[in-house]
Design an enzyme around this catalytic site. Structure first.
Site, PDB file in Angstrom:
ATOM      1  N   LYS A  90       0.856  -1.189   0.000  1.00  0.00           N
ATOM      2  CA  LYS A  90       0.000   0.000   0.000  1.00  0.00           C
ATOM      3  C   LYS A  90       0.882   1.225   0.000  1.00  0.00           C
ATOM      4  O   LYS A  90       2.011   1.188   0.518  1.00  0.00           O
ATOM      5  CB  LYS A  90      -0.877   0.024   1.260  1.00  0.00           C
TER       6      LYS A  90
HETATM    7  N1  GLU Z   1      -7.211   0.200  -3.102  1.00  0.00           N
HETATM    8  C1  GLU Z   1      -7.979  -0.955  -3.448  1.00  0.00           C
HETATM    9  C2  GLU Z   1      -8.025  -1.909  -2.277  1.00  0.00           C
HETATM   10  O1  GLU Z   1      -7.872  -1.519  -1.144  1.00  0.00           O
HETATM   11  C3  GLU Z   1      -7.519  -1.606  -4.742  1.00  0.00           C
HETATM   12  C4  GLU Z   1      -6.114  -2.077  -4.760  1.00  0.00           C
HETATM   13  C5  GLU Z   1      -5.635  -2.505  -6.149  1.00  0.00           C
HETATM   14  O2  GLU Z   1      -6.428  -2.492  -7.074  1.00  0.00           O
HETATM   15  O3  GLU Z   1      -4.455  -2.835  -6.262  1.00  0.00           O
HETATM   16  O4  GLU Z   1      -8.296  -3.070  -2.441  1.00  0.00           O
END
Ligand code: GLU
Length: 400
Positions: free
Chosen positions: A102
């Site tokens: 993240k």
């Molecule tokens: N931010 C989204 C999540 O928390 C998508 C992450 C992604 O598509 O890599 O799942």
């Protein structure tokens, strides 16, 4: 307790039921890599501001690190670590060959012009040189970031497969924009009978009207589920007879808030969580259902489209009350699943049709929901532990 501690707690609780080895748990307790950068940005008034940016790579046993990038004032290393940890479990539950990471920037993006946001996003990308890459770590949208930001990242880096959630013209996938909400709907629909949500209980309250909450509200309306309340950061609106979602979406677009919607009563975000309803859908930020308010939750089912909305203490209270919680790592895994499809298309130089993407998403979401349900039954536990056990099994086998 910090959000990262909440995430660890969820892992340990599941592991103790399924007999996962301590060596594996020790590794999963600490991200593999944590990167903090400072990003100088020339503001429109000529002054320089320095922003703090992060990327946490939690685990890559199952494939390249994968996870969004968040722009919010509350972003700090603890939050990004928690969100990265959840991504590892989410990609494993969804059954896609990716790991978990993240990123984020501590900023209120609403205070920045488009040009300032572009310079900030390109600055983050340059600062992450060598950290992100198509076969290393692939960012995506999260809270307050959109296809526009993803296009800047791809352009700055110079390869479309470095990031997902791009606009279609920049190599994005069909169906990515609606994927989180659609995946959540497929999971809900698969488990619906087992969650005892009879048609009478098809009333929905949604906290959050960003990408996930807004599109989920539209899907509910289309499937004749009655959305009785929604909220955004300014507060919520409630009508026990059901809200006209299309009119509400237009109202939000013109006034930038859901408040003061004709025919509905204004309520607070706290009131929304405690409404009498069939399904409560937290679709905003973490830690909104806590030991303080869990006893007052009246929904029969909580479908977590947000990441980390329920604390472990609240989980226990809800479990005792008989409230079923469909956990984030299952309920919102549709987003990263279509992100994986986008990455796969970019790597192969393909572009799949909307129907193909939707069919593949449905298949994976239904499969994941079944597997999680099977573990819930096998270990006589809640769905969160069921989901974490499934992920731990898959992570352990990848490690071997
Ligand atoms: N931010 C989204 C999540 O928390 C998508 C992450 C992604 O598509 O890599 O799942």
């Amino acid at each position: 307790m910090s959000v990262h501690e909440n995430a660890l707690n969820q892992i340990y609780r599941a592991a103790s039921l399924a007999g996962i080895s301590q060596d594996v748990l020790d590794i999963l307790s600490i991200p593999m890599r944590e990167v903090r950068v400072s990003i100088p940005v020339k503001m429109d008034n000529g002054e320089q501001r320095i922003f703090e940016g992060f990327r946490v790579q939690h685990n890559n046993w199952r494939g390249p690190y994968k996870g969004g990038i968040r722009y919010h004032n509350n972003v700090d290393l603890d939050e990004v670590k928690a969100l990265a940890t959840w991504m590892t479990f989410k990609t494993a539950v969804a059954g896609i060959p990716m790991g978990g990471s993240k990123g984020g920037v501590t900023v209120n993006p609403k205070e920045l012009s488009e040009g300032e946001l572009e310079r900030l996003t390109r600055g983050w990308t340059r600062a992450m040189h060598g950290v992100i890459g198509p076969e290393i770590d692939v960012p995506a949208p999260d809270v307050n970031t959109t296809p526009r930001e993803m296009a800047w990242i791809a352009d700055e880096f110079g390869h479309p497969a470095v990031v997902t959630g791009k606009p279609i013209e920049a190599g994005g996938s069909e169906g990515r924009g609606v994927a989180t909400a659609t995946g959540g709907y497929y999971v809900f629909d698969k488990l619906r009978d087992r969650l005892f949500v009879d048609p009478e209980m098809g009333t929905i309250a949604i906290q959050g009207f960003g990408n996930a909450g807004r599109i989920f509200a539209g899907l509910c309306a289309r499937h004749e589920l009655k959305v009785i309340a929604v909220s955004d950061s300014s507060g919520g609106v409630y009508n026990p007879e059901g809200l006209d979602i299309t009119a509400l979406q237009n109202h939000k677009d013109s006034t930038h808030s859901v408040l003061d919607f004709e025919g509905a009563e204004n309520i607070t975000n706290e009131q929304l969580l405690e409404l009498e309803c069939g399904v409560l859908v937290p679709a905003a930020l973490e830690n909104v259902i806590t030991e303080e308010n869990a006893a007052r939750i009246k929904a029969k089912v909580v479908l977590e489209l947000a990441n980390g909305p329920t604390t472990p203490e609240a989980d226990d209270i809800l479990f005792e009350k008989g409230v079923q919680v469909v956990p984030d790592v299952l309920a919102n895994s549709g987003g990263v699943t279509v992100s994986y499809f986008e990455w796969d298309q970019n790597m192969k130089g393909e572009h799949w049709s909307e129907e193909d993407v939707d069919a593949k998403l449905k298949e994976l979401m239904h499969g994941a929901a079944e597997e999680v349900w099977a573990r819930k039954l096998k270990y006589s536990t809640d769905l969160r532990r069921g989901a974490f056990i499934l992920a731990l099994e898959r992570l352990d086998s990848a490690r071997r």
